[in-house]
Design an enzyme around this catalytic site. Structure first.
Site, PDB file in Angstrom:
ATOM      1  N   GLY A  90      49.083  46.035 -16.498  1.00  0.00           N
ATOM      2  CA  GLY A  90      50.501  46.086 -16.150  1.00  0.00           C
ATOM      3  C   GLY A  90      50.939  44.893 -15.324  1.00  0.00           C
ATOM      4  O   GLY A  90      50.123  44.215 -14.689  1.00  0.00           O
ATOM      5  N   ARG A 144      57.399  45.922  -9.805  1.00  0.00           N
ATOM      6  CA  ARG A 144      57.991  46.387  -8.547  1.00  0.00           C
ATOM      7  C   ARG A 144      57.467  45.638  -7.320  1.00  0.00           C
ATOM      8  O   ARG A 144      58.016  45.744  -6.235  1.00  0.00           O
ATOM      9  CB  ARG A 144      57.766  47.908  -8.403  1.00  0.00           C
ATOM     10  CG  ARG A 144      58.596  48.712  -9.384  1.00  0.00           C
ATOM     11  CD  ARG A 144      58.116  50.152  -9.528  1.00  0.00           C
ATOM     12  NE  ARG A 144      56.973  50.255 -10.439  1.00  0.00           N
ATOM     13  CZ  ARG A 144      56.368  51.404 -10.749  1.00  0.00           C
ATOM     14  NH1 ARG A 144      56.792  52.540 -10.201  1.00  0.00           N
ATOM     15  NH2 ARG A 144      55.348  51.418 -11.578  1.00  0.00           N
ATOM     16  N   ASP A 181      45.271  50.063  -9.678  1.00  0.00           N
ATOM     17  CA  ASP A 181      46.143  49.979  -8.500  1.00  0.00           C
ATOM     18  C   ASP A 181      45.896  51.124  -7.518  1.00  0.00           C
ATOM     19  O   ASP A 181      46.759  51.489  -6.748  1.00  0.00           O
ATOM     20  CB  ASP A 181      47.626  49.895  -8.915  1.00  0.00           C
ATOM     21  CG  ASP A 181      48.140  51.163  -9.593  1.00  0.00           C
ATOM     22  OD1 ASP A 181      47.345  52.088  -9.841  1.00  0.00           O
ATOM     23  OD2 ASP A 181      49.357  51.216  -9.882  1.00  0.00           O
ATOM     24  N   SER A 212      35.099  12.981  32.855  1.00  0.00           N
ATOM     25  CA  SER A 212      36.395  13.438  32.354  1.00  0.00           C
ATOM     26  C   SER A 212      37.172  12.303  31.704  1.00  0.00           C
ATOM     27  O   SER A 212      37.109  11.163  32.148  1.00  0.00           O
ATOM     28  CB  SER A 212      37.229  14.007  33.513  1.00  0.00           C
ATOM     29  OG  SER A 212      36.589  15.141  34.023  1.00  0.00           O
TER      30      SER A 212
END
Ligand code: UD1
Ligand code: CA
Length: 460
Positions: free
Chosen positions: A11, A15, A102, A404
């Protein structure tokens, strides 16, 4: 009894309003059609027959070789879809299970009950039913005065009295194979959709005076059929609850299961605690006694025992035992954080290894790099790995100390126990144990940890 299985997946799923075929929409990280295949797998020795049509090529690519495909070229209804499987299965199975792709929450135990009931049934089919206040567009189960099932009516053709029925057709059937194959090509066309409804076989059996059995579903979420995006979200939530419950039963603590999202293929060790807003995806494996989250995303990664991930994103990475990251850091593909190593705030690591017990506390980027054990990566250190065309590697030796704000311009190597002063731009290799600093960095002492001799302002 030989059992065959037919799964309908042809299918379009109109929808959902999607370009992706309905059965490929993912739930908990896996296309929904794979759940349908898993559900039937233990019940049959034959490969399931998957009826494909809309988006057939994409479905084939996603599913692979574990099923037999038959194509339904035009989608003329669920009855017409089952007919396409007849040549493949006729004579090979005594019972035929039919499910829809589904319905991702259907469990194998439920299919087993259906098969068992049909084996005791003198009639040609047994179907799964549910009682629900919200009919969700399902077919209604019509019974006569004696309580026998005499028909399924689809919403589109039901009378007002039939619409009021709350016993619904879940869409899962077990048929006597020969009866199915001799009737499935005789289903009349139903208006207004001009489809051959599989469900009309119920009325056909009743008209022949044959009993149709109904098996009620124990857990109604199993019958969640997905037709819309709202159903998709409902199924996702139900699946999430199921997965989370399974992990809690296996010894994982969830502070808030409602905001914990775990895909099906994830594995988690005992006594690990998952904090809220955490998403675990793909092939992620998490060890024991970890603290994960809050606010973390981990995908396709391996996390060892006793690790901590706080408000961070970990993708395609490895964290070894006792390491920790966060808050607000990012491990990208190929990152490896060694045992007991520490990645603090705002760090990013890509295709790089941070050695055991190494530390990278604040604002750093490591790309295409190898950092030795117990090295210290100072705040704001960056591997400048990209020259605009190519990526280059950075190597940092064991117990090196990177001050750093250091820029490491790759390709470059900083030796074991070397020390780089704050704010340096390192463009050349620094030997083991040396002190280097400046822009560009120069070696100032050859053996800083032993208080070694100064190098008179010149690089080697
Ligand atoms: C169907 C049932 C309904 C049941 C409901 C449960 C029919 C006629 N109706 O309705 O009684 O309550 O499921 O979820 O069977 N498909 C094909 N080819 C086609 C048409 C459909 O392969 O020509 C596949 C779809 O991909 C889907 C499944 O069959 O996986 C069901 O089709 P769908 O249109 O979703 O049926 P529903 O209207 O939900
Ligand atoms: Ca459906």
């Amino acid at each position: 009894m030989r059992v065959g299985a037919v799964i309908l997946a042809a299918g379009q799923g109109t929808r959902l309003r999607s370009t992706l075929p309905k059965v490929l929409h993912p739930l908990a990280g896996r296309p929904m059609v794979l759940y349908a295949i898993d559900a039937v797998r233990g019940l049959t020795d034959l490969p399931p027959v998957l009826v494909v049509g809309h988006g057939a090529d994409a479905v084939r690519r996603a599913v692979g070789e574990e099923v037999v495909y038959v194509e339904q070229r035009e989608q003329k209804g669920t009855g017409h879809a089952v007919l396409q499987a007849r040549d493949t299965l006729r004579g090979r199975a005594d019972l035929v299970l039919v499910t829809y792709a589904d319905m991702p929450l259907l469990r194998p135990e439920t299919l087993r009950r259906l098969v068992d009931r049909q084996q005791e049934n003198a009639g040609p089919l047994t179907l799964l039913t549910l009682i629900a206040d919200d009919p969700r567009g399902f077919g209604r189960v019509v019974r006569d005065e004696s309580g026998a099932i005499v028909a399924i009516v689809e919403e589109a053709t039901a009378t007002p009295e039939q619409l009021a029925i709350r016993e619904l057709n879940a869409g899962v059937y077990c048929f006597d194979a020969e009866w199915l194959w001799s009737h499935v090509d005789r289903i009349p066309l139903s208006l207004p959709k001009r489809e051959h409804y599989l469900t009309d076989l119920v009325g056909m059996a009743a008209a022949e005076g044959l009993p149709v059995r109904g098996v009620p579903v124990e857990d109604p979420t199993e019958a969640l059929g997905i037709n819309t995006r709202v159903h998709l979200a409902e199924a996702e939530a139900a699946l999430r609850r199921r997965i989370n419950r399974q992990w809690m039963e296996a010894g994982v603590t969830m502070v808030d299961p409602e905001t914990t999202y775990i895909e099906v293929d994830v594995r988690i060790g005992r006594d690990t605690v998952i904090w809220p807003n955490t998403v675990l995806r793909g092939r992620t494996v998490i060890g024991e006694r970890c603290q994960i989250g809050p606010n973390s995303l981990i995908e396709d990664s391996t996390i060892g025992d006793g690790c901590r991930v706080l408000a961070s994103v970990v993708e395609g990475a490895v964290m070894e035992e006792g390491s920790d990251i966060g808050p607000f850091s990012h491990l990208r593909p190929g990152a490896r954080v060694g045992a007991g190593a520490h990645v603090g705030n705002f760090g990013e690591i890509k295709n790089a290894t941070l050695g055991p017990r190494a530390k990278m506390g604040h604002f750093s980027y490591l790309g295409d790099a190898e950092v030795g054990a117990e090295a210290n990566i100072g705040a704001g250190t960056i591997t400048c790995n990209f020259d605009g065309k190519r990526k280059h590697r950075t190597e940092i030796g064991e117990r090196a100390f990177i001050g750093s704000g250091t820029m490491l311009v790759a390709p470059v190597r900083v030796g074991r126990e070397a020390v780089i002063g704050a704010g340096s731009v390192v463009t050349r290799d620094v030997p083991d144990g040396a002190l280097a600093y400046g822009v560009p960095a120069r070696v100032k002492k050859r053996n800083v940890r032993d208080g070694g001799a100064e190098v008179g302002g010149r690089n080697r």
